[in-house]
Design a protein around this motif. Structure first.
Motif, short mmCIF file in Angstrom:
data_model
loop_
_atom_site.label_atom_id
_atom_site.label_comp_id
_atom_site.label_asym_id
_atom_site.label_seq_id
_atom_site.Cartn_x
_atom_site.Cartn_y
_atom_site.Cartn_z
N HIS A 172 0.87 -1.17 0.00
CA HIS A 172 0.00 0.00 0.00
C HIS A 172 0.91 1.22 0.00
O HIS A 172 2.07 1.15 0.41
N VAL A 173 0.40 2.34 -0.44
CA VAL A 173 1.20 3.56 -0.48
C VAL A 173 1.69 3.90 0.92
O VAL A 173 0.92 3.91 1.86
N GLN A 174 2.99 4.11 1.03
CA GLN A 174 3.60 4.53 2.29
C GLN A 174 4.06 5.96 2.14
O GLN A 174 5.09 6.23 1.53
N ALA A 175 3.28 6.87 2.68
CA ALA A 175 3.60 8.28 2.55
C ALA A 175 4.95 8.59 3.20
O ALA A 175 5.29 8.06 4.25
N VAL A 176 5.73 9.43 2.54
CA VAL A 176 7.03 9.84 3.05
C VAL A 176 6.86 11.22 3.67
O VAL A 176 6.33 12.13 3.07
#
Length: 180
Positions: A172-176
């Motif tokens: 899943h998208v892992q926000a930075v």
């Protein structure tokens, strides 16, 4: 010329018989031939879909004598007609073998990142995040249970450089945070 070409031929040429992977063929509506089974009945014919719906492919795997470790000799593994007594067991199965040198520092001596990327790829072959999709979309059955555990243990013994990075599998998208 590959599975897709064979499927196209099966769909367009009258009265032709050919072989393709069952998942792709079923997806486009190719009719599968039913096999006569070796279960003592002359009138019982079985397709892989019939067998799959009654867990017959997993039953066939249960009847196979596998070596105790991934680095043992697998040359004697026989995948044909190994289950007697269960009417829906599939008479022939195949397993994809991946043969790997244990010391990845010799396979990719100047590429520590490639060593652990290769290892991560092998682990993904047994990760339900990926295998569940292959099972649902392509009718490939993942290896489960003790054979899966054995494969993962064997992958764990692969030698990589101490400088090799660890890879993160982003599902899943892992926000930075902290950009700019």
């Amino acid at each position: 010329e590959g599975t897709s070409s064979m499927i196209s031929t099966l769909m367009t040429v009258p009265n032709v018989i050919g072989y393709s992977d069952v998942g792709g063929a079923m997806e486009v509506g190719v009719q599968e031939i039913a096999l006569a089974t070796r279960k003592g009945r002359d009138d019982f014919f079985l397709t892989s879909r019939d067998s799959l719906s009654k867990d017959g492919i997993a039953a066939a795997l249960a009847g196979i004598n596998f070596p105790d470790s991934g680095d043992a000799d697998w040359s004697g593994v026989d995948l044909i007609n190994k289950v007697d007594g269960y009417l829906y067991s599939w008479p022939m199965i195949s397993i994809t073998y991946v043969l790997v040198r244990k010391d990845l520092t010799k396979v990719l001596p100047n590429d520590p990142a490639g060593q652990t990327l290769m290892k991560a790829f092998f682990e993904a072959l047994f990760d339900p995040v990926y295998t569940d999709t292959c099972e649902a979309d392509y009718l490939f059955l993942p290896i489960k249970g003790s054979l899966r555990d054995q494969a993962l243990a064997s992958i764990g013994t692969l030698n990589v450089s101490p400088q090799a990075p660890t890879w993160v599998k982003e599902v899943h998208v892992q926000a930075v945070e902290g950009q700019g």
